[in-house]
Design a protein around this motif. Sequence first.
Motif, PDB file in Angstrom:
ATOM      1  N   GLU A 133       0.410  -1.583  -0.211  1.00  0.00           N
ATOM      2  CA  GLU A 133       0.152   0.139  -0.071  1.00  0.00           C
ATOM      3  C   GLU A 133       0.684   1.618  -0.325  1.00  0.00           C
ATOM      4  O   GLU A 133       0.395   2.508  -0.580  1.00  0.00           O
ATOM      5  N   THR A 134       2.049   1.194   0.468  1.00  0.00           N
ATOM      6  CA  THR A 134       2.587   2.572   0.900  1.00  0.00           C
ATOM      7  C   THR A 134       3.118   2.527  -0.622  1.00  0.00           C
ATOM      8  O   THR A 134       3.304   3.834  -0.870  1.00  0.00           O
ATOM      9  N   ALA A 135       3.224   1.327  -1.622  1.00  0.00           N
ATOM     10  CA  ALA A 135       4.209   1.394  -2.902  1.00  0.00           C
ATOM     11  C   ALA A 135       2.608   2.562  -4.033  1.00  0.00           C
ATOM     12  O   ALA A 135       3.576   3.185  -4.421  1.00  0.00           O
ATOM     13  N   GLY A 136       1.529   1.885  -3.306  1.00  0.00           N
ATOM     14  CA  GLY A 136       0.912   2.875  -4.438  1.00  0.00           C
ATOM     15  C   GLY A 136       0.350   3.867  -3.752  1.00  0.00           C
ATOM     16  O   GLY A 136      -0.137   4.999  -4.441  1.00  0.00           O
ATOM     17  N   LEU A 137       0.457   4.097  -2.704  1.00  0.00           N
ATOM     18  CA  LEU A 137       0.535   5.737  -1.993  1.00  0.00           C
ATOM     19  C   LEU A 137       1.256   6.653  -2.016  1.00  0.00           C
ATOM     20  O   LEU A 137       1.472   7.841  -2.022  1.00  0.00           O
ATOM     21  N   LEU A 138       2.372   6.389  -2.487  1.00  0.00           N
ATOM     22  CA  LEU A 138       3.952   6.960  -2.930  1.00  0.00           C
ATOM     23  C   LEU A 138       3.124   7.582  -4.525  1.00  0.00           C
ATOM     24  O   LEU A 138       3.816   8.691  -4.907  1.00  0.00           O
ATOM     25  N   TRP A 139       2.876   6.287  -5.229  1.00  0.00           N
ATOM     26  CA  TRP A 139       2.438   6.968  -6.894  1.00  0.00           C
ATOM     27  C   TRP A 139       1.738   8.184  -6.272  1.00  0.00           C
ATOM     28  O   TRP A 139       1.163   9.192  -7.398  1.00  0.00           O
ATOM     29  N   LEU A 140      -0.265   8.014  -5.330  1.00  0.00           N
ATOM     30  CA  LEU A 140      -0.931   8.437  -5.741  1.00  0.00           C
ATOM     31  C   LEU A 140      -0.525  10.005  -5.387  1.00  0.00           C
ATOM     32  O   LEU A 140      -1.141  10.966  -5.859  1.00  0.00           O
ATOM     33  N   LYS A 141       0.331  10.058  -4.204  1.00  0.00           N
ATOM     34  CA  LYS A 141       1.134  11.458  -3.717  1.00  0.00           C
ATOM     35  C   LYS A 141       1.922  11.947  -4.802  1.00  0.00           C
ATOM     36  O   LYS A 141       2.406  13.005  -5.476  1.00  0.00           O
ATOM     37  N   ALA A 142       2.437  11.313  -6.074  1.00  0.00           N
ATOM     38  CA  ALA A 142       3.451  12.093  -6.703  1.00  0.00           C
ATOM     39  C   ALA A 142       2.055  11.996  -7.353  1.00  0.00           C
ATOM     40  O   ALA A 142       2.238  13.823  -9.096  1.00  0.00           O
ATOM     41  N   LEU A 143       1.276  11.709  -7.885  1.00  0.00           N
ATOM     42  CA  LEU A 143       0.186  11.968  -8.758  1.00  0.00           C
ATOM     43  C   LEU A 143      -0.450  13.438  -7.909  1.00  0.00           C
ATOM     44  O   LEU A 143      -0.831  14.304  -8.810  1.00  0.00           O
ATOM     45  N   THR A 144      -0.271  13.378  -7.521  1.00  0.00           N
ATOM     46  CA  THR A 144      -1.572  14.554  -6.722  1.00  0.00           C
ATOM     47  C   THR A 144      -0.135  15.967  -6.782  1.00  0.00           C
ATOM     48  O   THR A 144      -0.769  17.073  -7.027  1.00  0.00           O
ATOM     49  N   MET A 145       0.669  16.074  -6.525  1.00  0.00           N
ATOM     50  CA  MET A 145       1.626  17.051  -6.296  1.00  0.00           C
ATOM     51  C   MET A 145       1.518  17.489  -7.607  1.00  0.00           C
ATOM     52  O   MET A 145       2.157  18.919  -7.484  1.00  0.00           O
ATOM     53  N   THR A 146       1.123  17.066  -9.171  1.00  0.00           N
ATOM     54  CA  THR A 146       1.250  17.906  -9.866  1.00  0.00           C
ATOM     55  C   THR A 146       0.121  18.684 -10.387  1.00  0.00           C
ATOM     56  O   THR A 146      -0.013  19.661 -10.973  1.00  0.00           O
ATOM     57  N   ILE A 147      -0.984  18.467  -9.321  1.00  0.00           N
ATOM     58  CA  ILE A 147      -1.867  18.807  -9.252  1.00  0.00           C
ATOM     59  C   ILE A 147      -2.320  20.610  -9.312  1.00  0.00           C
ATOM     60  O   ILE A 147      -3.108  21.163 -10.548  1.00  0.00           O
TER      61      ILE A 147
END
Length: 415
Positions: free
Chosen positions: A37-51
């Motif tokens: 889940e940490t790997a998934g949340l890290l990807w999600l955080k990388a996605l949201t940082m661009t918003i």
Amino acid sequence: MKSAWFILSALIAGMLLGIAMDLVAPATGTAALPYVETAGLLWLKALTMTIIPLIVALLVTGITATADAARAGKLAARSVLVFMVGITLTGLMSLIVTPLLLRVFPMADATAAALRKGLGGAGEAPPSPSFADFVLGLLPSNPIAAAAETTVLPLIVFTTIFAFAITRVGPEQRASLSGLFKALGDTMLIVIGWVLALAPIGVFALGYALAVKAGVAAFGGLVHYVLILSVVGICCILLGLLLAWLVAGVPLPRFIRAMVPTLAVAISTQSSLASLPAMLRASEELGVEPKKADIVLPLAVALFRFTSPAMNIAVVIYVAWLFKIELSPWEMAVGLAVALAAALSSVSLPGSISFVTSIAPIAGAMGVPVAPLGLLVAVETFPDIFRTLGNVIGDVTATKVAAAGVDDEPAGETP
């Protein structure tokens, strides 16, 4: 298209693995959960940082491009007006239809609770602000602080005011500022492209975590979501056909016959841009002068997303319903306004990018969690078919309406 199916396959694979681990070795599956889940949340955080930077850049370039288009001549100005009316109608339709669909076809309580748990949501809705607090929160006292704190609504209000102010300065200053934000937007699109290249890994991890937490019910929840969004998309298509008949004055059998090749291209490519040559032929068959269609249709492909407000609002309403968040009438109204701005700013973006950049500001403005978008983007493949069909129908209808209301202009004439 291949990328979208690859992401969907990663989601299914992750969920199947999570369910299998939960059935065969639940202790091992649970023990692996924090790491996966940490790997998934890290990807999600990388996605949201661009918003946030992407919202600002696209909103400024979208508004300035729309203003420049409106200055280009009577036909372009009328086209922009038709586009605005069209997306407003679909947005209003979604505000009515989506809650009705969720009331008539609700998800089973157990499935909803499991999906909510899998997405990390709490069952208690946050307290709604008073009307006075809501209105006072529209304007930021410090726009930079609003961006830093990801308070999306006041940031959008400030950016919209700033973008309209850019349209009032001199041509050189306007070109410089527009170019700056265009460069910022293009740069952020490169970054988000890198992030989305890792989407199969992130979505696989999030799908695994969802399945371990929610079990088989997670599949049922996602299917319910896809069906609701697809029905909203079908409603957009029906609304477009209705407007072609009642407003453009084209009999439905004739309109559908002319649109068959365009619809075939739209289904196979899921791209309005790829459907442009077929739309030009369809417009000519419907009696639109080619020189007018050559102006309006490319403008429609660039600026007009007929289905975007409806389906983007539907996603946010669905997430709010799932998380038991009561949306007030003024939150609905602000969501519609932000959806209209997001529709104008999603110029020529791939579906997976526009899904996040268009819906995240609406969710933020309406006080709805943004995190579920990281998983929902994986199943956007199916609703996106109806998005594209509705968009090409809306483009051709808008072209017919806009062209019919403007006489030929002398060469080089500007308003």
